[in-house]
Enzyme design. Sequence first.
Site, PDB file in Angstrom:
ATOM      1  N   LYS A 122       0.824  -1.225   0.000  1.00 39.32           N
ATOM      2  CA  LYS A 122       0.000   0.000   0.000  1.00 39.32           C
ATOM      3  C   LYS A 122       0.851   1.265   0.000  1.00 39.32           C
ATOM      4  CE  LYS A 122      -2.202  -0.989   3.849  1.00 39.32           C
ATOM      5  NZ  LYS A 122      -1.647  -2.319   4.138  1.00 39.32           N
ATOM      6  N   ASN A 145      -3.460   6.202   6.155  1.00 38.83           N
ATOM      7  CA  ASN A 145      -2.715   5.269   6.996  1.00 38.83           C
ATOM      8  C   ASN A 145      -1.215   5.477   6.858  1.00 38.83           C
ATOM      9  OD1 ASN A 145      -2.864   2.994   8.827  1.00 38.83           O
ATOM     10  ND2 ASN A 145      -2.007   1.751   7.181  1.00 38.83           N
ATOM     11  N   HIS A 195      -4.049  -9.604  10.755  1.00 35.28           N
ATOM     12  CA  HIS A 195      -4.994  -9.047  11.729  1.00 35.28           C
ATOM     13  C   HIS A 195      -6.089 -10.048  12.150  1.00 35.28           C
ATOM     14  CE1 HIS A 195      -3.083  -5.217  11.166  1.00 35.28           C
ATOM     15  NE2 HIS A 195      -3.402  -5.180   9.893  1.00 35.28           N
TER      16      HIS A 195
END
Length: 446
Positions: A122, A145, A195
């Site tokens: 990303k 982010n 996650h």
Amino acid sequence: MRYLSEIKNKQITVLGLGVTGLGIVRFLVSQGLTPTVVDSRINPPGIDWLKQNTPTLTTRFGDLDSADLCASDMIIISPGLSLTIPAIAKAINAGVEVIGDVELFARINTKPVVAVTGSNGKSTVVTLAQQVLLAAGYKAALGGNIGTAVLDLLQSDLSNNDVDVYVLELSSFQLDTTTSLQPISATVLNVSEDHLDRYASYQAYIDSKLSIYNNAALVITNADDEATHSKAKSQLSFGANQGDYSLGEYQQQTYFMQANKAFLPVTSLAIVGKHNYLNALAVMALLSPFNISKTQYSTAFSQFNGLAHRCQFVAERAGVKYFNDSKATNVGATIAAIDSLATNGQQLIVIAGGDAKGADLNALTPYLQQHVKALICFGKDAKDLMALTNKSHLTNNMSEAVTLAKQLSEPGNIVLLAPACASIDMYNNYMQRGDDFIQCVMAEQP
């Protein structure tokens, strides 16, 4: 700005301080709103700033059960806090609207947004996308982010009108509290297990990522990763050997291809590796709605030297090259790093370990067997990593790991920090872990 007028008389709670929470508070106060600030920590990061700059705001620090969240009309929550925390879930069940800073941004913003999520790549993609846009003459702002919080970007634009397009990196946590964002283009770069300590299942994590497509004008999928696919009517794809943007051979060189036509040689990109070529293809697809020439792409590609802690070359000592990929916080990222640096034979010595966050590590095994000479492990889930191969070694910390790597290496080898795990068991963040690796490497005598 009409939306801010609509909520001016609402009881707004900012839940969670730190970088995001402070960004929310700063923005609201600058617009004449007076939120209540809540954090489960007695002395949260940012408390000194609050005392100095907003001493009249109501604050509640400590046990969330005593914060009376149900009395709020709206909670603007930091992404690090799960919506399943009992006090937060109770407020949601009581009808309190819970949103994140990206959702607040989306309700106010009027400029085009390029939105990027995925398990890996990303930060590289959004940074390169911004560089291409800047080379093409657009005033492009980067945040989310990575780097600057979205509301800080918005505040700057509202004051100075200095943004043509926003390029946002968005995590699954941010997407969980975002429903109104309408990107001009959006992508899920890839999906791998991550996650799982926060999501009920791997599919729930995938669904969170895919929500970025919900209101996108153009969806960009990874042709090689079915988990990123969409049924959207308006979409493009990128992939190694397939898709609207792909890699192909032309005049005995590998090229970035657009609709099977040679666009630029991959040598136009300053950074190397298959995963970086795929990142560049994703950028080209994402920016297809904009007017960008081949020359402008070439200029930006040639000037982009990559990001710190992402397959970052550190040094060559005694004929051994050292690479820092501390940002490889999950299995998919570590596989990409190994695949990128692998040569014929087992020349890689990989340092890994930390908190695996419940992920299945077994996908690493074939890459370890084929390309890795030794796996050096430390941290919370070191023993789980060691079980993947009989070429593993256990150490207690980074210093021991780097020292052992030097002992096991020989000229021509590569030592790669690619942890496949989060850093939170031993470090404040992956950057601190990467810096520790670099310090240990540079302290080693050649």
